[in-house]
Enzyme design. Sequence first.
Site, mmCIF file in Angstrom:
data_model
loop_
_atom_site.group_PDB
_atom_site.id
_atom_site.type_symbol
_atom_site.label_atom_id
_atom_site.label_comp_id
_atom_site.label_asym_id
_atom_site.label_seq_id
_atom_site.Cartn_x
_atom_site.Cartn_y
_atom_site.Cartn_z
ATOM 1 N N ARG A 50 2.800 62.810 5.063
ATOM 2 C CA ARG A 50 2.701 63.450 3.742
ATOM 3 C C ARG A 50 3.629 64.663 3.702
ATOM 4 O O ARG A 50 4.316 64.909 2.719
ATOM 5 C CB ARG A 50 1.252 63.848 3.416
ATOM 6 C CG ARG A 50 1.170 64.652 2.113
ATOM 7 C CD ARG A 50 -0.195 64.756 1.460
ATOM 8 N NE ARG A 50 -1.342 64.646 2.320
ATOM 9 C CZ ARG A 50 -1.787 65.602 3.149
ATOM 10 N NH1 ARG A 50 -1.164 66.770 3.215
ATOM 11 N NH2 ARG A 50 -2.841 65.381 3.904
ATOM 12 N N TYR A 86 10.150 62.451 -22.979
ATOM 13 C CA TYR A 86 9.498 61.233 -22.501
ATOM 14 C C TYR A 86 7.995 61.310 -22.847
ATOM 15 O O TYR A 86 7.371 62.361 -22.641
ATOM 16 C CB TYR A 86 9.712 61.127 -20.989
ATOM 17 C CG TYR A 86 8.945 59.989 -20.372
ATOM 18 C CD1 TYR A 86 9.286 58.673 -20.654
ATOM 19 C CD2 TYR A 86 7.885 60.222 -19.522
ATOM 20 C CE1 TYR A 86 8.571 57.617 -20.106
ATOM 21 C CE2 TYR A 86 7.165 59.168 -18.961
ATOM 22 C CZ TYR A 86 7.513 57.879 -19.267
ATOM 23 O OH TYR A 86 6.808 56.848 -18.725
ATOM 24 N N ASP A 100 15.331 67.645 -17.257
ATOM 25 C CA ASP A 100 15.066 66.261 -16.873
ATOM 26 C C ASP A 100 16.379 65.499 -17.077
ATOM 27 O O ASP A 100 16.799 65.252 -18.208
ATOM 28 C CB ASP A 100 13.942 65.694 -17.746
ATOM 29 C CG ASP A 100 13.554 64.265 -17.352
ATOM 30 O OD1 ASP A 100 14.412 63.553 -16.808
ATOM 31 O OD2 ASP A 100 12.408 63.868 -17.613
ATOM 32 N N LYS A 151 14.619 54.992 -12.708
ATOM 33 C CA LYS A 151 15.584 54.601 -13.723
ATOM 34 C C LYS A 151 16.970 54.434 -13.089
ATOM 35 O O LYS A 151 17.129 53.597 -12.236
ATOM 36 C CB LYS A 151 15.560 55.612 -14.868
ATOM 37 C CG LYS A 151 14.121 56.038 -15.294
ATOM 38 C CD LYS A 151 13.318 54.918 -15.918
ATOM 39 C CE LYS A 151 11.846 55.261 -16.149
ATOM 40 N NZ LYS A 151 11.569 56.471 -16.897
HETATM 41 C C1 LIG Z 1 10.463 57.355 -17.028
HETATM 42 C C2 LIG Z 1 10.704 58.784 -17.288
HETATM 43 C C3 LIG Z 1 9.887 59.770 -16.724
HETATM 44 C C4 LIG Z 1 8.668 59.429 -15.893
HETATM 45 O O1 LIG Z 1 9.023 58.830 -14.680
HETATM 46 P P1 LIG Z 1 8.108 57.738 -13.923
HETATM 47 O O2 LIG Z 1 8.943 57.390 -12.738
HETATM 48 O O3 LIG Z 1 7.888 56.597 -14.865
HETATM 49 O O4 LIG Z 1 6.844 58.421 -13.554
HETATM 50 C C5 LIG Z 1 10.197 61.100 -16.966
HETATM 51 N N1 LIG Z 1 11.257 61.445 -17.743
HETATM 52 C C6 LIG Z 1 12.052 60.525 -18.312
HETATM 53 C C7 LIG Z 1 13.203 60.970 -19.158
HETATM 54 C C8 LIG Z 1 11.809 59.168 -18.117
HETATM 55 O O5 LIG Z 1 12.597 58.261 -18.699
#
Ligand SMILES: *Cc1c(COP(=O)(O)O)cnc(C)c1O
Length: 384
Positions: free
Chosen positions: A50, A102, A174, A199
Amino acid sequence: MKNDDQIETKLIHAGCDPEPRTGAVMPPVFLTSTYIQPAPAEHTGYEYSRTGNPTRTCLETAIAAIEGGKFGSAFSSGMGATDALIRLLDAGDHVVCGNDLYGGTHRLFTQVYRRFGLSFDFVDTTSIDPIREAWRPETKMLWLESPSNPLLHITDLAAAAKVAHEHGALVVVDNTFASPYLQQPFELGADVVVHSTTKYLGGHSDVVGGATVTNDEAIAKKIAFLQNAAGAIPGPLDCFLVHRGIKTLAVRMERHCDNAESVAAFLAEHPKVERVIYPGLATHPGREVAARQMRRFGGMVSFEVKGDVEAAKRLAMATTVFGLAESLGGVESLIQLPAAMTHAAIPREERIAAGLQDGLVRLSVGLESADDLRADLGRALEAV
Ligand SMILES: *Cc1c(COP(=O)(O)O)cnc(C)c1O
């Protein structure tokens, strides 16, 4: 030392020194939860998985390097990473956020952290005044997404960061939609960059993950503390998969952009399409800022078809190359309706106020033949 100044080179080599015992080119997957210690409280740098795992270290080193940052931390999902960053704050603190985040980020902030005494304002960050107007004495963080999800709003990150820094607040960007190949938020004033590695970084729709990067050692220590204390860590195999995906990011992003440009131009000319949102189109209000702060305009395209929500639903069910699914950034093209799917957790009035119509269609344009992608959308639009 490798000559690794350019991102294309870093993507392939960062965090990936040959394994010392065998020379293996790829980092081993350390499927272990614990590590033998030579003496009590003496260890090799790893004591429990962890807290740290060598496969995770490789990934964290790589992500930090490609973002042009010093300290990377990997998480089990993008939401896990987001959650750790919000817990840098204390009850009573206030966060100014973009109004097109998001859906899961909006849900975490409003449905979980408001209960713990944090407050959030969601404002249009495509201009600077709303950020200044929302500012309060207790504002400690500015949370930005650019391009935003799903309306592809562009925030002038440098100008927005300046406002936050005048007040000594932390700027979080982000960078999931752009990826570090297209946008380097640290050069624009970000203090912390957060990713859903699910992504573009992972890139193959085969793993869920998240990451944070910072240049500030004190913040990095707090994030590592939270990562260990709360435990939203990725397993070693997940780390390996994200790290493998990162190697091809540059070539993938170029092709995502080529195909998205082609699809956006096609839709913009189509008589059944009401409007197309793509930062690279001359009609996009953020085009100039995007051109300044991004290498290219990305692989995401949103649009509205003429007619009602049912028309948009029929379209999303009629494509055959574009798969009807949530998520984005993988090699395959996907189509979805954010209001009904990824952003359903945001109350409808709030969605509409922010410009997210029920019939908005979001495309994650993949790496298939652009001809096939345009033909698929053309056929589906005929069927609407
Ligand atoms: C998908 C996404 C998230 C969340 O990520 P997860 O891996 O699904 O938990 C946060 N910000 C953006 C812009 C996203 O597209």
